[in-house]
Design a protein around this motif. Structure first.
Motif, mmCIF file in Angstrom:
data_model
loop_
_atom_site.group_PDB
_atom_site.id
_atom_site.type_symbol
_atom_site.label_atom_id
_atom_site.label_comp_id
_atom_site.label_asym_id
_atom_site.label_seq_id
_atom_site.Cartn_x
_atom_site.Cartn_y
_atom_site.Cartn_z
ATOM 1 N N UNK A 175 0.815 -1.216 0.000
ATOM 2 C CA UNK A 175 0.000 0.000 0.000
ATOM 3 C C UNK A 175 0.849 1.267 0.000
ATOM 4 N N UNK A 176 0.388 2.253 -0.730
ATOM 5 C CA UNK A 176 1.011 3.578 -0.717
ATOM 6 C C UNK A 176 -0.062 4.563 -0.262
ATOM 7 N N UNK A 177 0.126 5.138 0.921
ATOM 8 C CA UNK A 177 -0.864 6.031 1.512
ATOM 9 C C UNK A 177 -0.316 7.460 1.532
ATOM 10 N N UNK A 178 -0.931 8.317 0.742
ATOM 11 C CA UNK A 178 -0.500 9.716 0.651
ATOM 12 C C UNK A 178 -1.592 10.574 1.289
ATOM 13 N N UNK A 179 -1.362 11.040 2.489
ATOM 14 C CA UNK A 179 -2.394 11.716 3.272
ATOM 15 C C UNK A 179 -2.289 13.228 3.035
ATOM 16 N N UNK A 180 -3.109 13.739 2.131
ATOM 17 C CA UNK A 180 -3.026 15.141 1.728
ATOM 18 C C UNK A 180 -3.952 16.045 2.526
ATOM 19 N N UNK A 181 -4.845 15.481 3.325
ATOM 20 C CA UNK A 181 -5.737 16.289 4.148
ATOM 21 C C UNK A 181 -6.990 16.730 3.413
ATOM 22 N N UNK A 182 -7.801 17.582 4.041
ATOM 23 C CA UNK A 182 -9.064 18.021 3.439
ATOM 24 C C UNK A 182 -8.839 18.777 2.128
ATOM 25 N N UNK A 183 -9.793 18.654 1.236
ATOM 26 C CA UNK A 183 -9.723 19.362 -0.037
ATOM 27 C C UNK A 183 -10.201 20.809 0.114
ATOM 28 N N UNK A 184 -9.790 21.668 -0.809
ATOM 29 C CA UNK A 184 -10.209 23.073 -0.788
ATOM 30 C C UNK A 184 -11.723 23.175 -0.912
ATOM 31 N N UNK A 185 -12.287 22.416 -1.859
ATOM 32 C CA UNK A 185 -13.735 22.240 -1.936
ATOM 33 C C UNK A 185 -14.014 20.893 -1.271
ATOM 34 N N UNK A 186 -14.725 20.889 -0.195
ATOM 35 C CA UNK A 186 -14.907 19.678 0.607
ATOM 36 C C UNK A 186 -15.280 18.455 -0.242
ATOM 37 N N UNK A 187 -14.454 17.413 -0.139
ATOM 38 C CA UNK A 187 -14.721 16.151 -0.819
ATOM 39 C C UNK A 187 -14.337 16.097 -2.282
ATOM 40 N N UNK A 188 -13.809 17.192 -2.838
ATOM 41 C CA UNK A 188 -13.458 17.204 -4.270
ATOM 42 C C UNK A 188 -12.065 16.610 -4.466
ATOM 43 N N UNK A 189 -12.002 15.299 -4.481
ATOM 44 C CA UNK A 189 -10.710 14.611 -4.491
ATOM 45 C C UNK A 189 -10.012 14.632 -5.845
ATOM 46 N N UNK A 190 -10.614 15.280 -6.826
ATOM 47 C CA UNK A 190 -9.875 15.492 -8.075
ATOM 48 C C UNK A 190 -8.801 16.560 -7.879
ATOM 49 N N UNK A 191 -8.816 17.232 -6.733
ATOM 50 C CA UNK A 191 -7.876 18.319 -6.465
ATOM 51 C C UNK A 191 -6.591 17.780 -5.837
ATOM 52 N N UNK A 192 -6.379 17.945 -4.533
ATOM 53 C CA UNK A 192 -5.112 17.509 -3.938
ATOM 54 C C UNK A 192 -4.899 16.007 -4.043
ATOM 55 N N UNK A 193 -5.924 15.236 -3.788
ATOM 56 C CA UNK A 193 -5.776 13.778 -3.859
ATOM 57 C C UNK A 193 -5.412 13.349 -5.274
ATOM 58 N N UNK A 194 -6.094 13.931 -6.259
ATOM 59 C CA UNK A 194 -5.791 13.595 -7.652
ATOM 60 C C UNK A 194 -4.377 13.993 -8.035
ATOM 61 N N UNK A 195 -3.938 15.155 -7.560
ATOM 62 C CA UNK A 195 -2.566 15.601 -7.827
ATOM 63 C C UNK A 195 -1.563 14.635 -7.203
ATOM 64 N N UNK A 196 -1.836 14.220 -5.981
ATOM 65 C CA UNK A 196 -0.944 13.276 -5.302
ATOM 66 C C UNK A 196 -0.871 11.956 -6.061
ATOM 67 N N UNK A 197 -2.017 11.461 -6.497
ATOM 68 C CA UNK A 197 -2.037 10.202 -7.241
ATOM 69 C C UNK A 197 -1.246 10.321 -8.539
ATOM 70 N N UNK A 198 -1.402 11.440 -9.225
ATOM 71 C CA UNK A 198 -0.656 11.656 -10.466
ATOM 72 C C UNK A 198 0.846 11.661 -10.208
ATOM 73 N N UNK A 199 1.271 12.338 -9.145
ATOM 74 C CA UNK A 199 2.695 12.362 -8.817
ATOM 75 C C UNK A 199 3.223 10.961 -8.523
ATOM 76 N N UNK A 200 2.455 10.191 -7.754
ATOM 77 C CA UNK A 200 2.896 8.832 -7.415
ATOM 78 C C UNK A 200 2.944 7.952 -8.662
ATOM 79 N N UNK A 201 1.954 8.069 -9.526
ATOM 80 C CA UNK A 201 1.959 7.287 -10.767
ATOM 81 C C UNK A 201 3.161 7.648 -11.634
ATOM 82 N N UNK A 202 3.460 8.940 -11.737
ATOM 83 C CA UNK A 202 4.657 9.357 -12.474
ATOM 84 C C UNK A 202 5.898 8.673 -11.913
#
Length: 269
Positions: A175-202
């Protein structure tokens, strides 16, 4: 208990903010993402090493995800062949709801725990392969079910999630757990979470491809020459490697089809 990715934003009354304030606050949140990714590097290292070992032995890498997470996996998989000259079937991205879900959300597709395994079976997946589940929440049934079935069939599993102690991570060997915290727009995980996932995939595929010998020095010597920009880049690479004029380098590249082949088959060597 509310998951971190669903917890309330640190900001409120967003609709009352100026455009400049909105942009500045989004940027403030985004700057925290690389720090969260850095903390997950020890976990990612283990996943990369396991993936390299499987792929060196002839295995493939599969991504499974839903929504934004699924789309990110498809993007990463689709970029491997042109960048590294590997076959299109070596890294495969699968999304809940099928290819139509890439452009348009398919309602409730992510809620089927059995569908991911059916999707994987369509590719004759075996224990030689690796399956990485991508899910910001860490609780997507499509991903949990796919990883569970994969493990039951002796297939190595990994995941990229943004909540600790998730159901997805429980089904992952790495498992790779990247804990980015709450999103700027509550629950909009295409933001920080999506960015984190993209970085990890890269990081995952870039490091894997380097370890598989698809990069030499710092150059993509196996890249596909699929447009004029890449032909020009490849020509410069051949020129620099062989210290020959542009016209000669371009002719070599066109003859052999890749930087590596052009350099290795240069008569002047």
């Amino acid at each position: 208990m509310t998951s971190i990715t669903e917890s309330s934003s640190r900001y409120n009354q967003l609709e009352q903010m100026s455009v400049r304030d909105l942009l500045n606050h989004i940027n403030e949140e985004d700057r925290t993402v690389p720090e969260a990714v850095a903390k997950a590097i020890p976990q990612l290292e283990k996943l990369v090493e396991a993936t390299v070992a499987k792929m060196e032995a002839g295995g493939r890498l599969f991504y499974i995800g839903a929504g934004t997470s699924g789309r990110l996996g498809i993007v990463d998989a689709s970029e491997c062949p042109p960048t590294y000259g590997v076959p299109h079937g070596l890294v495969i991205g699968l999304i809940a709801g099928g290819d139509s879900a890439i452009r348009k959300a398919v309602e409730f597709a992510e809620d089927d725990e059995q569908q991911a395994w059916k999707d994987l079976q369509a590719y004759d997946i075996t224990a030689a392969d690796v399956v990485v589940g991508i899910a910001a929440s860490g609780r997507t049934p499509y991903v949990i079910g796919g990883l569970r079935n994969a493990r039951q069939h002796g297939i190595t599993t990994g995941c990229i999630v943004c909540n600790p102690g998730s159901g997805v991570a429980a089904q992952a060997d790495f498992p790779v757990e990247v804990i980015v915290g709450p999103e700027f727009v509550t629950g909009s995980t295409r933001m920080k979470a999506g960015t984190a996932q993209k970085l990890v995939l890269n990081m995952l595929t870039t490091t894997t491809m380097i370890r598989l010998g698809r990069v030499e020095g710092n150059r993509m010597v196996h890249m596909q020459l699929s447009n004029q920009k890449l032909v020009e880049r490849g020509t410069r690479m051949v020129m620099e490697a062989l210290h020959i004029p542009e016209a000669e380098a371009r002719a070599l590249l066109e003859k052999w089809g890749s930087v590596k082949q052009a350099v290795e088959n240069y008569a002047g060597n």
